[in-house]
Motif scaffolding. Sequence first.
Motif, PDB file in Angstrom:
ATOM      1  N   LEU A 266      18.081  80.159  12.702  1.00 25.05           N
ATOM      2  CA  LEU A 266      17.584  78.819  12.191  1.00 25.05           C
ATOM      3  C   LEU A 266      16.416  78.930  11.555  1.00 25.05           C
ATOM      4  O   LEU A 266      15.444  79.313  12.735  1.00 25.05           O
ATOM      5  CB  LEU A 266      17.792  77.968  13.396  1.00 25.05           C
ATOM      6  N   GLU A 267      16.134  78.383  10.586  1.00 25.72           N
ATOM      7  CA  GLU A 267      14.525  78.370  10.063  1.00 25.72           C
ATOM      8  C   GLU A 267      14.063  76.711   9.776  1.00 25.72           C
ATOM      9  O   GLU A 267      15.221  76.350   9.743  1.00 25.72           O
ATOM     10  CB  GLU A 267      14.673  79.121   8.692  1.00 25.72           C
TER      11      GLU A 267
ATOM     12  N   SER B 293       8.832  79.131  18.280  1.00 29.77           N
ATOM     13  CA  SER B 293       9.671  78.096  17.730  1.00 29.77           C
ATOM     14  C   SER B 293       9.763  76.929  18.398  1.00 29.77           C
ATOM     15  O   SER B 293       9.515  76.517  19.593  1.00 29.77           O
ATOM     16  CB  SER B 293      11.167  78.652  18.000  1.00 29.77           C
ATOM     17  N   LEU B 294       9.534  75.794  17.460  1.00 30.77           N
ATOM     18  CA  LEU B 294       9.579  74.354  17.951  1.00 30.77           C
ATOM     19  C   LEU B 294      10.926  74.006  17.113  1.00 30.77           C
ATOM     20  O   LEU B 294      10.961  73.701  15.970  1.00 30.77           O
ATOM     21  CB  LEU B 294       8.190  73.754  17.263  1.00 30.77           C
ATOM     22  N   ALA B 295      11.752  73.195  18.150  1.00 31.48           N
ATOM     23  CA  ALA B 295      12.869  72.843  17.750  1.00 31.48           C
ATOM     24  C   ALA B 295      13.261  71.559  18.452  1.00 31.48           C
ATOM     25  O   ALA B 295      12.836  71.267  19.511  1.00 31.48           O
ATOM     26  CB  ALA B 295      14.269  73.818  17.840  1.00 31.48           C
ATOM     27  N   MET B 296      13.742  70.453  17.717  1.00 28.43           N
ATOM     28  CA  MET B 296      14.118  69.287  18.073  1.00 28.43           C
ATOM     29  C   MET B 296      15.815  69.357  18.573  1.00 28.43           C
ATOM     30  O   MET B 296      16.487  69.934  17.664  1.00 28.43           O
ATOM     31  CB  MET B 296      13.760  68.184  17.214  1.00 28.43           C
ATOM     32  N   ASN B 297      16.080  68.574  19.564  1.00 26.62           N
ATOM     33  CA  ASN B 297      17.782  68.765  19.888  1.00 26.62           C
ATOM     34  C   ASN B 297      17.855  67.201  20.007  1.00 26.62           C
ATOM     35  O   ASN B 297      17.454  66.417  20.836  1.00 26.62           O
ATOM     36  CB  ASN B 297      17.998  69.080  21.130  1.00 26.62           C
ATOM     37  N   MET B 298      18.485  66.308  18.995  1.00 20.98           N
ATOM     38  CA  MET B 298      18.796  65.018  18.980  1.00 20.98           C
ATOM     39  C   MET B 298      20.200  64.928  19.707  1.00 20.98           C
ATOM     40  O   MET B 298      21.023  65.300  19.126  1.00 20.98           O
ATOM     41  CB  MET B 298      19.057  64.445  17.780  1.00 20.98           C
ATOM     42  N   ALA B 299      20.071  64.534  20.708  1.00 19.84           N
ATOM     43  CA  ALA B 299      21.184  64.325  21.750  1.00 19.84           C
ATOM     44  C   ALA B 299      21.832  63.219  21.853  1.00 19.84           C
ATOM     45  O   ALA B 299      21.073  61.873  21.981  1.00 19.84           O
ATOM     46  CB  ALA B 299      20.934  64.699  23.145  1.00 19.84           C
ATOM     47  N   CYS B 300      23.122  62.909  21.703  1.00 15.49           N
ATOM     48  CA  CYS B 300      24.113  61.694  22.047  1.00 15.49           C
ATOM     49  C   CYS B 300      24.602  61.914  23.242  1.00 15.49           C
ATOM     50  O   CYS B 300      25.416  62.902  23.499  1.00 15.49           O
ATOM     51  CB  CYS B 300      25.183  61.484  20.941  1.00 15.49           C
ATOM     52  N   GLU B 301      24.107  61.136  24.150  1.00 16.27           N
ATOM     53  CA  GLU B 301      24.607  61.087  25.682  1.00 16.27           C
ATOM     54  C   GLU B 301      26.175  60.635  25.594  1.00 16.27           C
ATOM     55  O   GLU B 301      26.452  59.485  24.993  1.00 16.27           O
ATOM     56  CB  GLU B 301      23.751  60.396  26.496  1.00 16.27           C
ATOM     57  N   THR B 302      26.958  61.415  26.291  1.00 17.99           N
ATOM     58  CA  THR B 302      28.319  61.113  26.542  1.00 17.99           C
ATOM     59  C   THR B 302      28.529  60.146  27.695  1.00 17.99           C
ATOM     60  O   THR B 302      29.114  60.422  28.592  1.00 17.99           O
ATOM     61  CB  THR B 302      29.325  62.362  26.715  1.00 17.99           C
TER      62      THR B 302
ATOM     63  N   LEU C  25      19.746  72.858  10.269  1.00 14.21           N
ATOM     64  CA  LEU C  25      20.246  71.710  11.397  1.00 14.21           C
ATOM     65  C   LEU C  25      21.542  72.603  11.855  1.00 14.21           C
ATOM     66  O   LEU C  25      22.389  73.047  11.002  1.00 14.21           O
ATOM     67  CB  LEU C  25      20.550  70.570  10.739  1.00 14.21           C
ATOM     68  N   LEU C  26      21.866  72.474  13.194  1.00 11.83           N
ATOM     69  CA  LEU C  26      23.075  73.103  13.868  1.00 11.83           C
ATOM     70  C   LEU C  26      23.496  71.704  14.552  1.00 11.83           C
ATOM     71  O   LEU C  26      22.922  71.305  15.688  1.00 11.83           O
ATOM     72  CB  LEU C  26      22.668  74.285  14.588  1.00 11.83           C
ATOM     73  N   TYR C  27      24.756  71.482  14.458  1.00 12.32           N
ATOM     74  CA  TYR C  27      25.510  70.465  15.325  1.00 12.32           C
ATOM     75  C   TYR C  27      26.334  71.144  16.176  1.00 12.32           C
ATOM     76  O   TYR C  27      27.228  71.990  15.781  1.00 12.32           O
ATOM     77  CB  TYR C  27      26.347  69.284  14.221  1.00 12.32           C
TER      78      TYR C  27
ATOM     79  N   ALA D  18      24.766  67.431  20.196  1.00 15.87           N
ATOM     80  CA  ALA D  18      23.473  67.717  19.951  1.00 15.87           C
ATOM     81  C   ALA D  18      23.030  68.211  18.656  1.00 15.87           C
ATOM     82  O   ALA D  18      24.299  68.829  17.962  1.00 15.87           O
ATOM     83  CB  ALA D  18      23.193  69.013  21.020  1.00 15.87           C
ATOM     84  N   MET D  19      22.368  67.627  17.871  1.00 16.34           N
ATOM     85  CA  MET D  19      21.933  68.142  16.551  1.00 16.34           C
ATOM     86  C   MET D  19      20.489  68.820  16.846  1.00 16.34           C
ATOM     87  O   MET D  19      19.605  68.423  17.215  1.00 16.34           O
ATOM     88  CB  MET D  19      21.816  66.961  15.719  1.00 16.34           C
ATOM     89  N   VAL D  20      20.656  70.189  16.385  1.00 12.92           N
ATOM     90  CA  VAL D  20      19.465  71.097  16.675  1.00 12.92           C
ATOM     91  C   VAL D  20      18.710  70.950  15.195  1.00 12.92           C
ATOM     92  O   VAL D  20      19.442  71.499  14.313  1.00 12.92           O
ATOM     93  CB  VAL D  20      19.743  72.399  17.069  1.00 12.92           C
TER      94      VAL D  20
END
Length: 423
Positions: free
Chosen positions: A208-209, A231-240, A213-215, A150-152
């Motif tokens: 987080l502001e 808060s509006l945040a995206m979670n770019m997820a790489c499915e395992t 980014l938080l991995y 997850a990349m937040v």
Amino acid sequence: MLGGTGRELAELLHPITPEEFLAEYWEKKALFVRGTPGKFKGLFDRERFDRAILHAGFDKRAPASFGIHAFWRNRHDQYAAIQIEPQQVREALTSRTTVCVNDIGAGDAGLARFAADIKRQLQLTSPVRFNCYLSPPGEGLDTHYDARHAMVIQIEGRKQWRYSRLPAANYPLRNAIVEQDGRVRQSDGKPIKDVASPDTSQFEEVLLEPGDLLYLPPGCWHDAKANTESSLAMNMACETVGFFGILGPELERVLQGRVEWRALVPASLASPTMGGAMPPEVRRFISTRLEELQSLLGKLAADDTELERLWRRATTTSPQPAPARQTAETPLQPDVVLVRTEPYPLVYAARPATPGTTMSMVYVYGANTEVALGGDALPLIRALSERQRFSLAEVEMWTGGLRLEQAHEVLKVLVARGLLRPE
């Protein structure tokens, strides 16, 4: 931050380089990257959130991975999730409920394209998608870990995060949460015996502001709460998905073409005299299929080109629609300039000729497709792979053993399949 440049990963991680990220953090430990307020400008915002959930929420063609969930506390003071419709989001937020939209890229083409770009730049074989979290002030999720990378990406507002630097489990099968009594259980409700309850006093803590980014690798404990504003945040997820996610479809593709593999295991009548013995016809059927599978796997392991094709197909395809294909019926003129439709070099796999069996081939990848060409096109494909744009007048120097007319036919195929386009 806009997509389609081929530098999305570098811009996302800056000032950490992609090389540092892979060597020191990917799969290994968490990474926090302090950004600037404008770093993710143009990537997403609240207005696009509203449009995306309406677009995908009422689209019957939306993928099964898309869904909107509201997280609320049950009578045991634990977070539970219920699926809601787009028109219920406003009410959920008013009730101080965190709203999660899985695969929000299904309703936003820009996000889908960005996720596809990251997949290509990391040469990942697993799907990459965006999940989105909208949390009212003070709301979020309790301590848990996810079974995916997850990349937040913080878009709006601020959110307080606590997380473990190292994974508690290596590539867990499912998400896990910590119950009120400290026990750990999987998302399917089953307890986990080999994962201890985390020591939250050892967690890293960061606010987080926008622009940060938080991995988090799979299995990293974390919890998060919105600060004094939404808060509006995206979670770019790489499915395992794992290697079987690549190999399984390939085996099915090959074996389902054989009637023996489409047939049922032989039926047999139950008999009290048979005891625990397997009927001979069932044993023969299963053992024969396993022998065939063993033979196929052996051939695959010994075929370097086929292994590369398997990997190339997985790394160059994504749910993002391919560029629109064009017809190339009009003869190509010397003054025509062709460019790649994607900001990546054309990648290819070459199969040399085998004496007495197969002719040489070259397979070209991109734009969600694989193009098979005769091996005599290899010098041309090798030259094209190094160029973003070129004129037809230049092609004559790269044809190798091809006649110019044959080279033009290859270019027409690449245009028709969406890998090249007229400038």
